[in-house]
Design a protein around this motif. Structure first.
Motif, mmCIF file in Angstrom:
data_model
loop_
_atom_site.group_PDB
_atom_site.id
_atom_site.type_symbol
_atom_site.label_atom_id
_atom_site.label_comp_id
_atom_site.label_asym_id
_atom_site.label_seq_id
_atom_site.Cartn_x
_atom_site.Cartn_y
_atom_site.Cartn_z
ATOM 1 N N UNK A 106 0.842 -1.202 0.000
ATOM 2 C CA UNK A 106 0.000 0.000 0.000
ATOM 3 C C UNK A 106 0.874 1.247 0.000
ATOM 4 N N UNK A 107 0.453 2.265 -0.724
ATOM 5 C CA UNK A 107 1.266 3.468 -0.863
ATOM 6 C C UNK A 107 1.650 4.096 0.473
ATOM 7 N N UNK A 108 0.745 4.188 1.460
ATOM 8 C CA UNK A 108 1.147 4.802 2.732
ATOM 9 C C UNK A 108 2.256 4.019 3.442
ATOM 10 N N UNK A 109 2.171 2.690 3.393
ATOM 11 C CA UNK A 109 3.206 1.889 4.053
ATOM 12 C C UNK A 109 4.511 1.965 3.268
ATOM 13 N N UNK A 110 4.416 1.986 1.954
ATOM 14 C CA UNK A 110 5.622 2.148 1.141
ATOM 15 C C UNK A 110 6.326 3.458 1.485
ATOM 16 N N UNK A 111 5.546 4.504 1.690
ATOM 17 C CA UNK A 111 6.129 5.798 2.035
ATOM 18 C C UNK A 111 6.858 5.740 3.372
ATOM 19 N N UNK A 112 6.321 4.966 4.306
ATOM 20 C CA UNK A 112 6.986 4.808 5.605
ATOM 21 C C UNK A 112 8.339 4.126 5.430
ATOM 22 N N UNK A 113 8.392 3.082 4.599
ATOM 23 C CA UNK A 113 9.652 2.375 4.377
ATOM 24 C C UNK A 113 10.667 3.260 3.660
ATOM 25 N N UNK A 114 10.200 4.052 2.728
ATOM 26 C CA UNK A 114 11.086 5.005 2.052
ATOM 27 C C UNK A 114 11.633 5.997 3.075
#
Length: 285
Positions: free
Chosen positions: A239-247
């Protein structure tokens, strides 16, 4: 008085319960707070008390704690819901009058300036506001955050990230569990914060090189921009929000925020932390 571990069937909580038993704590003095009685049946079979409760259902937490308990609050896994969930646990612990509330936060505490840390910082403030005796176990990154996701690395021959040459002072999940055991069973840890990290910090390039050495495959480190990394992760199904957290975590690594350490983890557990190479070897098996 019991030694109470929340999330006791999860990856970290389970290791803490096992560590308490291995340390010689009688099973009858250990309580496991779990959502599923069935999943926790192996613990019950060993004599561990089960207390059924759910972070998301405050009414179930009423009987989760007793006066004088030493409690380990293992942070929840539902990013975005953890402040409310943890707050319910803190309220229940305060009402019960526990003797100690230890919490597994994140390395850096108030100084951790990235999105994944926000809920941990808010939880620490809730605990401070509660007036309960506390211990903050500010865990750094786990080896397993990388080694449990080796399949795509091996499939594509690359470790991809936007951390640059930033270093990560990670340790094994078992190392952090051992620190929690030391706090629950020891003395003198009240109202202290421990910055916990591995003895040796490494870069993604060094990680790629070690995976290549042990696997016998060509593995490279591929540096990408944060925007490219976001696209890759979303393309892989996150999911985009979780991907943003990992980034954001990789950005924090590049800033040196996950490389800090003063040896507190190895001192607490009484031994060196587990080398990354050992975790890679275990994962490759």
């Amino acid at each position: 008085m019991s030694l109470v571990v929340t999330g006791a069937t999860g990856h970290l909580g389970h290791l803490v319960v096992e560590g308490l038993l291995d340390a010689g704590v009688p099973a009858g003095e250990i309580a496991a707070v779990v959502r599923s009685k069935e999943k926790a049946a192996p613990l019950a079979a060993r004599g561990v008390e089960l207390r059924i409760a759910d972070y998301s259902a405050p009414e179930t937490l009423t009987d989760a704690f007793r006066a004088g308990d030493r409690v380990l609050l293992v942070s929840g896994s539902e990013v975005g819901q953890r402040v409310a969930q943890h707050g319910a646990v803190v309220d229940a612990a305060r009402t019960a009058g526990v003797a100690l509330l230890a919490y597994t936060g994140i390395l850096g505490g108030p100084d951790a300036d990235f999105a994944l840390a926000d809920e941990h910082k808010a939880t620490e403030q809730l605990i401070l506001d509660s007036g309960l005796p506390y211990t903050f176990l500010r865990n750094g990154w786990y080896h397993e955050n990388y080694t449990e996701n080796l399949a795509p690395v091996l499939a594509h021959g690359a470790v991809v990230g936007n951390a640059g040459a930033g270093r990560i002072a990670s340790a094994s999940r078992a190392d952090y569990a051992a620190a929690a055991v030391a706090v629950l069973t020891g003395e003198g840890h009240e109202n202290r914060a421990y910055e916990l990290s591995g003895d040796t910090a490494w870069t993604l390039a060094e990680y790629a090189a070690e995976v290549a050495r042990q696997s016998g495959r060509d593995i490279v480190h591929r540096e990408v921009t944060p925007e490219q990394h976001q696209e890759i992760l979303v393309g892989a199904g996150l999911p985009a929000p979780f991907a943003a957290i990992l980034v954001g975590v990789d950005t924090a690594v590049g800033q040196g925020l996950l490389a800090r350490g003063d040896g507190a983890l190895s001192r607490l557990i009484g031994r060196p932390t587990t080398p990354l190479a050992d975790a890679i070897a275990a994962a490759l098996k």
